[in-house]
Scaffold this active site. Structure first.
Site, PDB file in Angstrom:
ATOM      1  N   LYS A  53      49.395  12.579  28.055  1.00  0.00           N
ATOM      2  CA  LYS A  53      48.025  12.071  28.163  1.00  0.00           C
ATOM      3  C   LYS A  53      47.033  13.133  27.667  1.00  0.00           C
ATOM      4  CE  LYS A  53      49.112   8.788  31.793  1.00  0.00           C
ATOM      5  NZ  LYS A  53      49.346   8.552  33.223  1.00  0.00           N
ATOM      6  N   GLN A  97      47.756  10.766  38.868  1.00  0.00           N
ATOM      7  CA  GLN A  97      49.101  10.391  38.399  1.00  0.00           C
ATOM      8  C   GLN A  97      49.955   9.928  39.587  1.00  0.00           C
ATOM      9  OE1 GLN A  97      50.208  10.341  35.127  1.00  0.00           O
ATOM     10  NE2 GLN A  97      52.049   9.422  35.973  1.00  0.00           N
ATOM     11  N   ASP A 120      41.567   4.225  35.484  1.00  0.00           N
ATOM     12  CA  ASP A 120      42.861   3.551  35.687  1.00  0.00           C
ATOM     13  C   ASP A 120      42.668   2.166  36.310  1.00  0.00           C
ATOM     14  OD1 ASP A 120      45.263   4.467  34.788  1.00  0.00           O
ATOM     15  OD2 ASP A 120      45.669   5.801  36.478  1.00  0.00           O
TER      16      ASP A 120
END
Ligand code: NDP
Length: 285
Positions: A53, A97, A120
């Protein structure tokens, strides 16, 4: 019949080139988009995802920083860092994460992210916005699938879509997005009786179960669009999806490969959401 491959790498390249231009445009006006990634513990797969990422951010003109914590860190310490990042003007997107260690309540952690930085899309207000058809930041993996369907001209309205898996990060938001576009949606889980009876009726089949090659050709309708979200590592180290690609690609109309299908789109959507968050921040100033 041999299915047309839905090439996630190609679409990801196209989209990243377009969005890189938008990031440059912002940077020229003094606002480089910024992403902060939080990682707790030393899960090797998570570390690879986070590194990828950060690399993708660099290639797209996004500033990124990684905040690493040991497994033993308290949830309060992580939430405190998130709150600092909420107030940091260089940061437009915050990503935590997954998976988090067992002593974490992920809902509380996501709730601490400022909704306008929740790239997200897991904050409850973003989940609610998606459920009511007004997604602010659509969750990256299902959003990437929607882009693949659009790019390959797959009709959605009036089609029967079957989603295998009901997780909060893939299955449920995927079903909501397909529903929003007018599909008739069935969601299957590990409790579903006679899974094949459902999957065989799918015009669009999205599989996100985490079970290597569980979908075989006899479970798929001729000409169906088959989207394989699964990423499973085989004992020999190779990656495989939840779909038995070799047999199903003989019967489906369209199919995504693993790797090279949904995976590259997930990271791409994260980049797009981060740049969009920066564009919105600039519009507010
Ligand atoms: P979860 O483990 O959270 O959810 C899996 C879901 O699949 C559950 O709802 C489970 O049902 C269902 N399921 C499991 N076995 C069966 C079965 N035999 N029949 C029907 N349903 C079943 O996984 P995620 O949603 O997080 O991820 C799914 C897969 O997608 C994984 O392989 C993951 O690595 C991959 N992934 C890929 C991404 C990408 O970018 N390509 C991004 C995110 C995930 P129940 O709820 O009843 O237990």
């Amino acid at each position: 019949m041999s299915a047309k491959i839905m090439d996630g790498n190609m679409l990801a390249r196209e989209m990243r080139a377009e969005w890189k231009g938008r990031a440059q445009h912002l940077a020229e006006r003094g606002m480089q988009p910024g992403l902060a990634v939080i990682i707790v513990g030393d899960d090797p797969a998570s570390r690879i995802y986070v590194r990828n990422k950060a690399k993708a951010c660099g290639e797209t003109g996004i500033y990124s920083e990684i905040h690493e914590f040991p497994d033993s860190v308290s949830q309060d310490d992580v939430i405190q860092r998130i709150q600092e990042l909420n107030g940091d003007i260089r940061i437009h997107g915050i990503l935590v994460q997954l998976p988090l260690p067992p002593h974490f309540e992920s809902v509380k952690v996501f709730a601490s992210i400022a909704a306008e930085k929740d790239v997200d899309g897991f904050h409850l207000s973003n989940v609610g916005a998606l459920a009511t058809g007004n997604a602010v930041f659509p969750p990256c993996t299902p959003h990437g699938v929607m882009h693949l369907l659009r790019r390959y001209g797959i009709p959605i309205e009036g089609q029967h879509a079957v989603v295998v898996g009901r997780s909060n990060i893939v299955g449920k938001p995927m079903a909501l997005m397909l529903l929003q576009k007018g599909a008739t949606v069935t969601i299957c889980t590990s409790k579903t009786r006679d899974l094949a009876a459902h999957t065989r009726r799918a015009d669009i089949l999205v599989v996100a179960a985490g079970k290597p090659r569980m979908i075989t050709a006899d479970m798929v309708k001729v000409g169906a669009t088959v989207i394989d979200v699964g990423i499973n590592r085989l004992p020999d180290g190779r990656l495989t999806g939840d779909v038995d690609f070799d047999s199903v690609s003989e019967k489906a109309g369209h199919i995504t490969p693993v790797p090279g299908g949904v995976g590259p789109m997930t990271i791409t959507m994260l980049l797009c959401n981060t740049i969009e968050a920066a564009e919105r921040a600039q519009a507010r100033n």
